[in-house]
Design a protein around this motif. Structure first.
Motif, short mmCIF file in Angstrom:
data_model
loop_
_atom_site.label_atom_id
_atom_site.label_comp_id
_atom_site.label_asym_id
_atom_site.label_seq_id
_atom_site.Cartn_x
_atom_site.Cartn_y
_atom_site.Cartn_z
N ILE A 180 -10.21 4.78 -33.30
CA ILE A 180 -11.36 4.04 -33.85
C ILE A 180 -11.32 2.57 -33.44
O ILE A 180 -12.26 2.10 -32.78
N PRO A 181 -10.25 1.80 -33.77
CA PRO A 181 -10.26 0.41 -33.29
C PRO A 181 -10.29 0.29 -31.77
O PRO A 181 -10.90 -0.63 -31.23
N MET A 182 -9.64 1.24 -31.08
CA MET A 182 -9.64 1.15 -29.62
C MET A 182 -11.04 1.39 -29.06
O MET A 182 -11.44 0.74 -28.09
N THR A 183 -11.77 2.31 -29.68
CA THR A 183 -13.15 2.54 -29.23
C THR A 183 -14.00 1.31 -29.49
O THR A 183 -14.81 0.91 -28.64
N VAL A 184 -13.82 0.71 -30.67
CA VAL A 184 -14.61 -0.49 -30.98
C VAL A 184 -14.35 -1.55 -29.91
O VAL A 184 -15.27 -2.13 -29.35
N TYR A 185 -13.06 -1.76 -29.59
CA TYR A 185 -12.73 -2.79 -28.61
C TYR A 185 -13.34 -2.45 -27.25
O TYR A 185 -13.95 -3.29 -26.59
N GLY A 186 -13.15 -1.20 -26.84
CA GLY A 186 -13.64 -0.80 -25.52
C GLY A 186 -15.15 -0.89 -25.40
O GLY A 186 -15.67 -1.43 -24.41
N PHE A 243 -25.49 -6.69 -36.75
CA PHE A 243 -25.59 -5.64 -35.72
C PHE A 243 -24.22 -5.26 -35.19
O PHE A 243 -23.89 -4.09 -35.03
N GLU A 244 -23.39 -6.32 -34.95
CA GLU A 244 -22.05 -6.04 -34.45
C GLU A 244 -21.29 -5.15 -35.42
O GLU A 244 -20.63 -4.19 -35.03
N LYS A 245 -21.38 -5.49 -36.69
CA LYS A 245 -20.66 -4.73 -37.71
C LYS A 245 -21.18 -3.30 -37.75
O LYS A 245 -20.40 -2.35 -37.80
N ARG A 246 -22.50 -3.15 -37.71
CA ARG A 246 -23.07 -1.80 -37.80
C ARG A 246 -22.66 -0.95 -36.60
O ARG A 246 -22.36 0.23 -36.74
N LEU A 247 -22.67 -1.59 -35.43
CA LEU A 247 -22.27 -0.83 -34.24
C LEU A 247 -20.83 -0.35 -34.38
O LEU A 247 -20.51 0.80 -34.09
N ALA A 279 -20.67 2.46 -36.77
CA ALA A 279 -21.21 3.67 -36.14
C ALA A 279 -20.18 4.26 -35.18
O ALA A 279 -19.95 5.48 -35.16
N LEU A 280 -19.53 3.38 -34.39
CA LEU A 280 -18.51 3.88 -33.45
C LEU A 280 -17.34 4.51 -34.20
O LEU A 280 -16.83 5.56 -33.81
N GLY A 281 -16.96 3.85 -35.28
CA GLY A 281 -15.86 4.39 -36.08
C GLY A 281 -16.19 5.76 -36.60
O GLY A 281 -15.39 6.70 -36.50
N VAL A 282 -17.40 5.91 -37.13
CA VAL A 282 -17.81 7.22 -37.65
C VAL A 282 -17.87 8.24 -36.52
O VAL A 282 -17.37 9.36 -36.65
N LEU A 283 -18.44 7.82 -35.39
CA LEU A 283 -18.54 8.74 -34.25
C LEU A 283 -17.16 9.24 -33.84
O LEU A 283 -16.92 10.45 -33.69
N MET A 284 -16.21 8.30 -33.68
CA MET A 284 -14.88 8.72 -33.24
C MET A 284 -14.18 9.52 -34.32
O MET A 284 -13.43 10.45 -34.02
N ALA A 285 -14.41 9.16 -35.59
CA ALA A 285 -13.80 9.93 -36.66
C ALA A 285 -14.29 11.36 -36.59
O ALA A 285 -13.53 12.31 -36.74
#
Lengths: 583, 278, 193
Positions: free
Chosen positions: A350-356, B93-97, B100-106
């Protein structure tokens, strides 16, 4: 003070306590070691690409390693072991972590030097000693260590197990102990400098991502290396004093029963990977931080999501300490432990995806200049994403059952701690070369180097992922007896050819580097129009960096195009009246 | 934000090439990866591992393609601009993105693990050997696989390292033990019947070895001092190669064995043949 | 705390490139604590190895000779003398505190060697069983750190006239108390666990 400082050549360039000189010493040492590691990679690929060929030239150069022109299997695994060890500990750690860490940290936080300059000098000399000791192991009876860079006992503990487990393995352990001492000194300096020596106004949340990544990496190094020290001491006891910390009862090696009792080889793996996993983040985080700072300079806009990037780095640092078991899914540890390590490892994505993704998003809407540092940064981003996807396979215990110890793993870590770090290193070298030496590197040769490096690199290690999917095990001297691997012979030859292209391209870099040192275009203080503090002083910066007054910092490190033009930028020292402060 | 024509730079070849480089990595990477890579499946639990693999290939393949195409697009667009078109996104927007990425990867990563991965993992590791399982012991040593069947009594006889002899008694079998009388000891060749659970008891005499059957999706390290057991069901007749997957010395690469999955009748006759050659 | 138009500045920050005595002290203390954190990780790793190895079937607990309690007392006294000297209490000065602590440290080291000899006299050697291996290893690792600290302390004693003497004495004391604490921890580990 800085004006009156003229200590003579030896004190200035050899036994210097100036962080810039020490950084350059580290970088040059690391580049030399990287050449050695690269040549070892060539030997590996020659063997894998043409397993039945006879090499008279290599026999003449290395008679012991190539009896009658064929590579000896024990020499092959020594070469594999040393390639891994040298690249991880003596190339990437020296150039990227200690080298650029030393050079950039005081300059970018706005300090005169590191917190403990004498300790810093000592750390370099320990580092050099450790590299020399490690190289010496090629010359001893039995050759260099041959138990892999992970040095799992019993293979690494018993001299009769493999020729390299004689003196070579002892030297390996001693060299690692010296390396750890050096790395600890260097890490103490980095953490203390960043935490206590920031220039006025340089709050933690105004630090460039580069500095944040060095900060996290140094803390990880300080906390993760001691267990390896402990493990190395225990292993040396087992090897030379006959204790049984890692060695179980009932061992029969080469027909001889051994007298060890009740030790646990699995314990070594736990101690090793408790270091080993954070260690890969120690290597990769600086590259990610540097990329996060190079991209904005060439897109002329701030990095996307600075705060979230910082939080991601911190989260990755914390999580990296609790996921080491994903290297041991099929080791026989409890299946419940395996489940925990799978779930925990997936959290790291999760943090790695955010960073990437934030790095990719930093490209959006920018005005791009494709200078060499930018090209290598883009390459690092691509490798980071692709390597991360491989990580999803390996961190998943179910998929890892098939992929563990195959070439999928080899491809994965070459993308990550091989590729992201290599591309990050080159980005850093091209980006800060003008600052270090007052001359710029040649752009044409730089771009040639980029194409010759990135394209074959990606193909080689992308291909290795698929060799792994076909079930090809790693650390094999040859595959020609396995029927199910018949189809990989052609792929292996192809990869070997590509590696030769990759290595040839590095000669372009060497020539460019040496030529530019003496003949490169002289540059001004800030050739890239970048914002961080090192670009506000002369190239190269004088001893003491900032003269009699440290810079006062008024803004974050990403004030590119504050007026939206794409031309303008405000260095971190620019006051609120000079340009609007946007973060 | 709108872009007008005069903010574009004239065409130049380099951004096209660089954009193409990243775009083609995504495109050709996916094209290269499509298809069956793993050795042809021959076990029951392996279907689950293959499903996990397929799931990961599809999800990461999609992200790999999208990511590289996005990079190619941004490179191409960005290289023609004379002004930036977007500077800072709003913090919200940055936070929401990120969320969203966190949820997607989860969902993609953890979800895949929970829905597909862990059930297979449990099936593989938590399986109790059923009564009709065929038991075979495999003892790794530099650089051979010693194979032992318990014989008719279904019990392995005692072993003693003092009795070990690489030529006549590699595992140190104590033939004076009644349970050892009918034990069958063999080298590198394992016979098992098809479609019946196999229980493999693993031991090592010296180094860490790893029992890797690529076609059966089986891999288990054999750490000396530990005795891991595996239960799995071969589903296809044939001879499958056994490879060592943990560096164990200079002959690691030639520590090859053969795993023969045969019919019940063939299995019985093979064991009889091996027993007669003891 | 000074502030600028753009926000607060850390209390230790100033635009002078050379640090003040207080800044130097703060930096050195920070570095020492980071170093102690790495030593703590080393002890943690050795402890976890101890706990893992302890579950082996060949583990036979070894009782330590009573000499070890006298050694512990000497080390604790050494810490106390150093601290009193550093604070100039109980009639002790900085020099006497450092000298006294060094002397007691020497006694402790000699005592530890005596401990090893007493163990050997009982027929308990490094290879006797895993517990004895750990006892020799852990006391050895501790002694190495102690000797390093002793060298630092003697250097401090020899250079008391130079600048920052109080700071350096304070650093010595921190390191020294840490090692005393580490010894008590290790002793508890090998005695009761």
């Amino acid at each position: 003070m800085s004006e009156a400082h003229d200590p003579g050549f030896i004190r200035r360039y050899i036994f210097s306590t100036d962080h810039k000189i020490i950084g350059i010493q580290y970088i040059l040492t690391g580049l030399v070691m990287g050449m050695v590691g690269g040549l070892l990679a060539v030997l590996i690929r020659i063997q894998l690409g043409w397993p039945t060929a006879q090499w008279e030239l290599l026999e003449r150069l290395m008679p012991r390693g190539y009896p009658s022109g064929f590579m000896a299997p024990e020499f092959y695994i020594s070469v594999v072991t040393m390639h891994g060890t040298i690249m991880v500990f003596f190339f990437i750690s020296y150039v990227l972590v200690s080298g650029f860490g030393n050079y950039l940290v005081p300059l970018q936080v706005g300090a005169k030097d590191m917190a403990y300059p004498l300790l810093n000098m000592l750390s370099y000399w320990f580092a050099l000693l450790s590299a020399v000791v490690m190289m010496a192991s090629f010359l001893v009876e039995g050759g260099a260590a041959a138990a892999g860079w992970t040095a799992y006992p019993p293979l690494s503990a018993i001299a009769s197990a493999v020729p390299g487990s004689g003196l070579g393995q002892s030297i390996w352990l001693v060299s690692m102990a010296i390396f750890i001492a050096s790395f600890t000194m260097s890490g103490l300096n980095v953490v203390a400098t960043i935490f206590t020596m920031r220039a006025p106004g340089m709050t933690m949340m105004r630090l460039p991502l580069t500095i944040w990544s060095y900060f996290i990496a140094a803390i990880l190094g300080l906390l993760a290396f001691p267990p390896l020290t402990a493990a190395a001491v225990l292993l040396l006891f087992d090897r030379h004093l006959g204790t049984s910390f890692f060695l179980p009862s009932g061992l029969v090696v080469a027909g001889q029963p051994l007298s060890f009792q009740g030790g646990s080889p699995l314990l070594w793996q736990h101690l090793f990977w408790f270091l080993g996993h954070p260690e890969v983040y120690v290597l990769i985080l600086p590259a990610l931080g540097i990329v996060g700072d190079v991209l904005p300079a060439f897109t002329r806009k701030p990095v996307f999501g600075y705060r979230l990037n910082v939080y991601s780095l911190i989260a990755v640092g914390v999580l990296s300490m609790v996921v080491w078991g994903h290297h041991m899914f099929v080791s026989g540890m409890s299946p419940f432990t395996g489940e925990y390590f799978t779930l925990a490892t997936m959290v790291i994505t999760i943090p790695m995806t955010v960073y990437g993704v934030n790095l990719v998003a930093s490209l959006f809407g920018g005005r791009m200049r494709l200078a060499t540092p930018m090209l290598f940064s883009l390459a690092a981003v691509a490798l980071f994403g692709s390597g991360g996807f491989g990580g999803l396979f390996l961190g998943n215990a179910t998929a890892d059952m098939q992929l563990h110890d195959t070439y999928f793993v080899v491809g994965h870590f070459h993308f990550m701690i091989g590729g992201v770090t290599l591309m990050g290193t080159f980005a850093a070298l091209y980006f800060w070369f003008p600052k270090m030496f007052g001359r710029s590197m040649h752009e044409g040769f730089g771009k040639l180097h980029f194409w010759g490096t990135f394209a074959p690199f990606f193909m080689v290690f992308f291909g290795q992922h698929f060799l792994g999917l076909q079930g090809m095990p790693r650390r094999y001297y040859a595959f020609n007896t396995y029927e199910y691997l018949e189809g990989t012979a052609g792929q292996n030859t192809m990869l070997s050819v590509l590696v030769m292209v990759l290595v040839a391209a590095q000669f372009v870099f060497m020539v460019n580097f040496l030529w530019s040192l003496f003949k490169g275009q002289p540059v001004e203080a800030n050739p890239w129009a970048a914002t961080t503090l090192e670009w506000t002083v002369a190239s190269p910066p004088p001893h003491g960096n900032f003269g009699d007054t440290l810079p006062a910092v008024h803004r974050w490190a990403y004030e590119y195009s504050p007026d939206g033009t794409g031309e303008d930028f405000a260095p971190q020292t620019a006051g609120p009246n000079d340009a609007p402060i946007t973060a | 934000m709108s872009e007008t024509r005069d903010t574009r730079l004239p065409f130049s070849l380099e951004p096209v090439l660089v954009g193409l480089l990243f775009g083609s990595i995504g495109l050709f990477g996916v094209i290269y990866g499509i298809g069956e890579w793993a050795p042809e499946l021959a076990s029951r639990h392996g279907a689950g591992i293959d499903a996990m693999m397929t799931y990961l290939m599809v999800t990461t393949g999609a992200m790999f393609l999208i990511g590289h195409l996005a990079m190619a697009l941004f490179i191409w667009q960005g290289s023609r601009r004379t002004r930036i078109s977007h500077r800072l996104a709003s913090p919200r927007f940055e936070k929401r993105l990120s969320i969203a990425l966190g949820v997607l990867m989860a969902v993609v990563a953890e979800g895949g693990v929970v829905a597909i991965g862990l059930p297979v993992w449990n099936e593989y590791f938590m399986a109790e050997a059923p009564p009709d399982a065929v038991t075979v012991e495999v003892v790794g040593q530099q650089f051979f696989w010693n194979v032992r069947y318990p014989g008719a009594d279904g019990e392995f006889g005692a072993t003693d390292i003092q009795l070990m002899d690489d030529v006549v008694n590699p595992i140190g079998l104590d033939r004076s033990d009644p349970a050892a009388v009918d034990d069958i000891v063999w080298l590198n060749e394992i016979y098992v019947p098809v479609n019946r659970p196999v229980r493999v008891v693993l031991r090592s005499k010296d180094m860490i070895h790893s029992f890797f059957l690529p076609h059966l999706r089986v891999k288990q390290d054999v750490i000396p001092g530990m005795v891991p057991e595996l239960v799995f069901v071969p589903t296809r007749e044939g001879t499958f190669e056994l490879a060592c997957a943990e560096l164990c010395g200079l002959g690691h690469y030639r520590m090859q064995g053969f795993f023969h999955v045969v019919s019940d009748a063939e299995f019985t006759s093979q064991l009889e043949r091996l027993a007669s050659e003891q | 705390m000074t502030t600028t138009a753009t926000g607060t500045i850390a209390p230790w920050a100033s635009t002078a490139p050379d640090p003040t005595a207080a800044q130097r002290a703060m930096r050195l203390h920070f570095g020492l604590w980071m170093f102690l954190a790495t030593v703590t990780m080393l002890l943690a790793a050795l402890s976890s190895a101890y706990l893992v190895r302890r579950s082996g079937t060949d583990w036979r607990p070894v009782a330590l000779p009573s000499l070890v309690w006298w050694n512990t007392l000497v080390l604790a006294a050494s810490s106390a003398v150093l601290e009193l000297g550093r604070r100039r209490r109980a009639g002790l000065g900085l020099a006497t505190g450092l000298a006294g602590a060094s002397l007691l440290a020497g006694v402790f080291i000699v005592g530890q060697v005596g401990l090893w000899r007493a163990l050997a006299a009982q027929g308990i050697y490094l290879l006797t069983n895993p517990h004895s291996s750990f006892i020799y290893l852990l006391t050895g690792v501790h002694a190495v750190h102690l000797l390093a600290a002793l060298v630092v302390m003697l250097v401090t004693l020899a250079t008391l006239g130079r600048r920052d003497a109080d700071t350096r004495a304070a650093l010595c004391a921190t390191f020294w108390h840490f090692l005393t604490g580490a010894w008590v921890y290790l002793l508890a580990l090998v005695t009761w666990v």
